[in-house]
Design a protein around this motif. Structure first.
Motif, PDB file in Angstrom:
ATOM      1  N   SER A 282      21.648  28.611  33.565  1.00 44.25           N
ATOM      2  CA  SER A 282      22.537  28.091  34.597  1.00 44.25           C
ATOM      3  C   SER A 282      22.956  26.673  34.233  1.00 44.25           C
TER       4      SER A 282
ATOM      5  N   HIS B 140      28.230  31.887  31.180  1.00 37.73           N
ATOM      6  CA  HIS B 140      28.331  31.674  32.626  1.00 37.73           C
ATOM      7  C   HIS B 140      29.801  31.580  32.995  1.00 37.73           C
ATOM      8  N   GLN B 141      30.239  32.481  33.856  1.00 34.88           N
ATOM      9  CA  GLN B 141      31.635  32.523  34.312  1.00 34.88           C
ATOM     10  C   GLN B 141      32.618  32.492  33.143  1.00 34.88           C
TER      11      GLN B 141
END
Length: 325
Positions: A109, A235-236
């Motif tokens: 993250s 991530h994304q």
């Protein structure tokens, strides 16, 4: 030497990586001593164990100086000097940021910007006070941490090379997982009795472990590769890799997928893969024009393979999806 130039391979897992030693004579005793030497060096330099010299320095941050051995002090001196170069992407005080991201160590993250901003204040190499007479190291702020991960493998690879030379070994290869150091040539061409270079694979980014863009041929050289595909998470739709920019706290974002440095000493390879990553291709090539002892291969996102020159190595392209420039 045996007429068929037989190579004996020995392996172990150290420093969190598979380690490979290649010799031209069967010598398990020598291999064991090499692996023991690597383990000793790892125990001194790691930040992943509570009783290393580096951890002692970090635990005393903001409190007191810590005396260390001459080799460790010299290595820290070198790391600080490189960290203080103008716009250097190499920063050995980046430990707090590395620990916060945890990329390659279960981190998946993106930390809040406020966290990264706060930690940046703990990553100033000028706040590492070195006392040459006492051979001591003092981190001025509590919470500071030095991390020699970007330089330790290269240093250890060179220690192993020097040890093998002292043992009378003229031809060998040690691979510390991304850091390859070679002695001599891999074998002799029987037709003209000339030495033939070691063949070191250049990995294809984000592909199978055995997928190669090409092969680098070297004699008596170190080959060090650092790439964004080694440790990362998605991530994304964006890739966050382990090569952090000490100026921003975020992963370096440019046109590069990997940088490979070819030179004599593996420690220089470690330093220059990071420096060149921060520079990017154009600035990196301009810099290397004035550093003839260092050569590099840049692999870009758009599948270009760019060699600074090929004075100290030969490159053989294997993957026709890439363009050699």
């Amino acid at each position: 030497m045996l007429p068929d130039d037989r190579v004996y391979a020995y392996s172990a897992v150290l420093m969190g990586s598979p380690i490979l030693l290649k010799l031209f004579a069967h010598n398990e005793s020598l291999a064991s001593r090499v692996f023991r030497l690597i383990k000793q060096q790892e125990n001194i330099l790691t930040v992943n164990r509570p009783h290393s010299d580096i951890m002692a320095i970090n635990l005393a941050a903001g409190s007191h100086a810590v005396a260390v051995s001459q080799p460790v002090f010299t290595l820290i001196q070198r790391a600080k000097a490189v960290s203080l170069l103008p716009d250097s992407a190499f920063n050995f005080t980046i430990g707090p940021l590395v620990k916060r991201w945890k990329i390659g160590f279960s981190g998946n993250s993106v930390p809040p910007a406020s966290d990264l901003q706060a930690l940046l204040s703990l990553t100033d190499p000028r706040q590492v006070i070195l006392d040459e007479q006492a051979q001591s190291v003092f981190l001025q702020q509590a919470g500071m941490e030095i991390d020699l991960g970007a330089i330790a493998k290269g240093y250890i690879a060179d220690v192993v090379r020097d040890f093998l030379r002292q043992e009378g070994v003229e031809q060998a290869l040690i691979n510390l997982g991304g850091n390859v150091q070679t002695l001599g040539a891999s074998h002799t061409n029987q037709e003209n009795a000339t030495p033939s270079g070691w063949a070191i694979g250049l990995k294809t980014p984000f592909a199978a472990a055995d997928a190669l863009i090409g092969v680098i041929h070297v004699v008596n050289k170190s080959v060090v590769t650092s790439g964004v595909y080694e440790r990362y998470f998605q991530h994304q739709g964006r890739c966050y890799h382990h090569i952090l920019d000490p100026r921003t706290g975020y992963p370096l974002d440019n046109e590069l997928h990997s940088v490979t440095v070819i030179c004599d000493d593996s420690i220089d390879g470690d330093i220059y893969t990071t420096l060149l990553y921060g520079m990017g291709v154009e600035q990196g090539l301009a810099h290397l024009a004035n550093v003839p002892q260092i050569e590099a291969i840049f692999v870009t996102r758009d599948r270009q393979v760019i060699c600074s020159s090929q004075r100290q190595f030969a490159f053989e392209l294997l993957d026709d999806r890439y363009r050699l420039k």
